[in-house]
Design a protein around this motif. Sequence first.
Motif, PDB file in Angstrom:
ATOM      1  N   LEU A  86       0.822  -1.196   0.000  1.00 44.41           N
ATOM      2  CA  LEU A  86       0.000   0.000   0.000  1.00 44.41           C
ATOM      3  C   LEU A  86       0.869   1.264   0.000  1.00 44.41           C
ATOM      4  CD1 LEU A  86      -2.782  -1.269   2.426  1.00 44.41           C
ATOM      5  CD2 LEU A  86      -2.723  -1.367  -0.068  1.00 44.41           C
ATOM      6  N   SER A  87       0.652   2.177   0.935  1.00 44.07           N
ATOM      7  CA  SER A  87       1.378   3.447   0.925  1.00 44.07           C
ATOM      8  C   SER A  87       2.861   3.278   1.228  1.00 44.07           C
ATOM      9  CB  SER A  87       0.756   4.415   1.936  1.00 44.07           C
ATOM     10  OG  SER A  87       0.879   3.912   3.248  1.00 44.07           O
ATOM     11  N   LEU A  88       3.271   2.112   1.704  1.00 46.53           N
ATOM     12  CA  LEU A  88       4.682   1.861   2.017  1.00 46.53           C
ATOM     13  C   LEU A  88       5.441   1.272   0.829  1.00 46.53           C
ATOM     14  CD1 LEU A  88       4.326   0.385   5.622  1.00 46.53           C
ATOM     15  CD2 LEU A  88       4.753   2.761   4.942  1.00 46.53           C
ATOM     16  N   ALA A  89       4.788   1.162  -0.311  1.00 44.00           N
ATOM     17  CA  ALA A  89       5.447   0.609  -1.489  1.00 44.00           C
ATOM     18  C   ALA A  89       6.660   1.450  -1.876  1.00 44.00           C
ATOM     19  CB  ALA A  89       4.467   0.557  -2.658  1.00 44.00           C
ATOM     20  N   SER A  90       7.705   0.794  -2.331  1.00 43.53           N
ATOM     21  CA  SER A  90       8.933   1.500  -2.707  1.00 43.53           C
ATOM     22  C   SER A  90       8.840   2.015  -4.136  1.00 43.53           C
ATOM     23  CB  SER A  90      10.136   0.569  -2.563  1.00 43.53           C
ATOM     24  OG  SER A  90       9.959  -0.582  -3.370  1.00 43.53           O
ATOM     25  N   ALA A  91       9.454   3.157  -4.377  1.00 42.52           N
ATOM     26  CA  ALA A  91       9.486   3.754  -5.714  1.00 42.52           C
ATOM     27  C   ALA A  91      10.545   4.835  -5.745  1.00 42.52           C
ATOM     28  CB  ALA A  91       8.130   4.353  -6.090  1.00 42.52           C
ATOM     29  N   ARG A 158      -2.154  15.875  -8.736  1.00 41.09           N
ATOM     30  CA  ARG A 158      -1.339  14.917  -7.995  1.00 41.09           C
ATOM     31  C   ARG A 158      -1.341  13.591  -8.735  1.00 41.09           C
ATOM     32  NH1 ARG A 158       0.801  16.241  -3.392  1.00 41.09           N
ATOM     33  NH2 ARG A 158       1.213  14.032  -2.980  1.00 41.09           N
ATOM     34  N   ILE A 159      -0.172  12.993  -8.851  1.00 41.59           N
ATOM     35  CA  ILE A 159      -0.027  11.781  -9.635  1.00 41.59           C
ATOM     36  C   ILE A 159      -0.614  10.585  -8.903  1.00 41.59           C
ATOM     37  CG2 ILE A 159       2.215  10.994  -8.763  1.00 41.59           C
ATOM     38  CD1 ILE A 159       1.152  11.172 -12.469  1.00 41.59           C
ATOM     39  N   GLU A 160      -1.161   9.640  -9.660  1.00 43.92           N
ATOM     40  CA  GLU A 160      -1.639   8.411  -9.038  1.00 43.92           C
ATOM     41  C   GLU A 160      -0.456   7.564  -8.593  1.00 43.92           C
ATOM     42  OE1 GLU A 160      -2.091   5.065 -12.548  1.00 43.92           O
ATOM     43  OE2 GLU A 160      -3.839   6.317 -12.146  1.00 43.92           O
ATOM     44  N   GLY A 161      -0.698   6.685  -7.625  1.00 45.83           N
ATOM     45  CA  GLY A 161       0.349   5.799  -7.132  1.00 45.83           C
ATOM     46  C   GLY A 161       1.111   6.330  -5.938  1.00 45.83           C
ATOM     47  N   PRO A 163       0.791   8.495  -2.098  1.00 49.18           N
ATOM     48  CA  PRO A 163      -0.161   8.948  -1.073  1.00 49.18           C
ATOM     49  C   PRO A 163      -0.436  10.439  -1.203  1.00 49.18           C
ATOM     50  CG  PRO A 163       1.554   7.565  -0.106  1.00 49.18           C
ATOM     51  CD  PRO A 163       1.984   7.845  -1.513  1.00 49.18           C
ATOM     52  N   ALA A 164      -1.690  10.828  -1.100  1.00 49.91           N
ATOM     53  CA  ALA A 164      -2.080  12.228  -1.274  1.00 49.91           C
ATOM     54  C   ALA A 164      -1.585  13.118  -0.152  1.00 49.91           C
ATOM     55  CB  ALA A 164      -3.599  12.330  -1.388  1.00 49.91           C
ATOM     56  N   THR A 165      -1.143  12.520   0.947  1.00 55.59           N
ATOM     57  CA  THR A 165      -0.728  13.302   2.111  1.00 55.59           C
ATOM     58  C   THR A 165       0.717  13.777   2.034  1.00 55.59           C
ATOM     59  OG1 THR A 165      -0.173  11.231   3.231  1.00 55.59           O
ATOM     60  CG2 THR A 165      -2.374  12.139   3.622  1.00 55.59           C
TER      61      THR A 165
END
Length: 411
Positions: A86-91, A158-161, A163-165
């Motif tokens: 989820l929001s912890l995915a690496s990128a 804001r880009i998808e993928g 977190p909006a925060t």
Amino acid sequence: MKKFYYLAISILALNFATSCADNDVISNDDDGGETGDIITKTGILTADETWTANNIYVLSGKVVVDEGVTLTINKGTIIKGAEGQLSLASALVIDQGGKLMAEGTAQEPIIFTSILDDIQVGQTRGSNLTMANSGLWGGVIVLGKAPISVSGDIQTNRIEGLPATESYGEYGGNVSNDNSGVLKYISIRHGGISIATDNEINGLTLGGVGSSTVIDNIEVVANQDDSIEWFGGTVNVSNVLTYGQGDDGLDADEAWSGTINNALVILGADSDSALELDGPAGSSATEGGYTIQNVTIIGDAGGTSKYADLRDGLIANMNNILAYGFSATATVKVNGADSQTELTNGRIAFSKWEIVLPSGVTLPSIITGALPGDEAKFLNNATAIASPSVATVGANTTVFSWTYAAYLNAF
């Protein structure tokens, strides 16, 4: 999960003492530290950095190249995305105003892959992951200041993928020639994790990327979502290969206005469209549209993929396209009233398509959704051929001999 993460790091460190005899080996003369170091990166990079090929770099969560910062990745460097849901995915995220200077070569490509991949320093491939291993990490996200067309006609989005925060993640603006750096000879593997329902990270995401950015010789393999997706922007991309993605091969949105030149899209059993081509999400549209040319799309005869899904009133030119290997249900779908109108007005344009038809299929059955009479705009520019060997259009696939897909005999 944390215990497994540190165990994975330890295993990788031990593995550097040996190398798999059947792997390709690349040489390098970088001096960025002891050979085989595992260097973990996380958070926002606030100063210029250079990553070198004698180390492996681990992305722990999001690694963000901040505005005004340049990340240089030397040829032959391996970057691995850590596990994280989820929001912890690496990128790796190149934020607006940041730059990525990642110039691999055919002999020494830059490789992004999962931490679970046993690839080691000096190699171009590991031995333990397969095409079934997708969604093991996120992907590469590049965000620029070029124009976009989104709902509400706002200039930035804001880009998808992501977190909006978070403080990063905006894209779009009015700088058509914005420069986010250079990406050459890069292979992105086993990514595409979801951070929420219908909110996935693509292999390579290009949000509002400008025309001064150079993107050439890019491969995306075994990505869970789209291989490459454009969200507006003006960037041109050449020599692209996608293989075995879980969704679409090449996906264009939000009035992107660049060119794709020389692309090979190889679908898997679970892939959706080879080309998913959207129009503007706001009221503004680029009158010239975008151009996709010199493309070979290879279907999976057992799948349910489409040749192309033409949506949301796109404006596009699709030239010199070779298609084969698809199932009997595959179509070029004119999707929705807006796209029907653009086809009627000649702003969806086909030129020199050659298709190896599945048994029992005729060319008129391929084009669906067009208004009566408009099917001819496709049919007059498409030819059925007996086999790919007699094709006169499509990609120059010889330029992809450096890729992981070539090693896997995908084409």
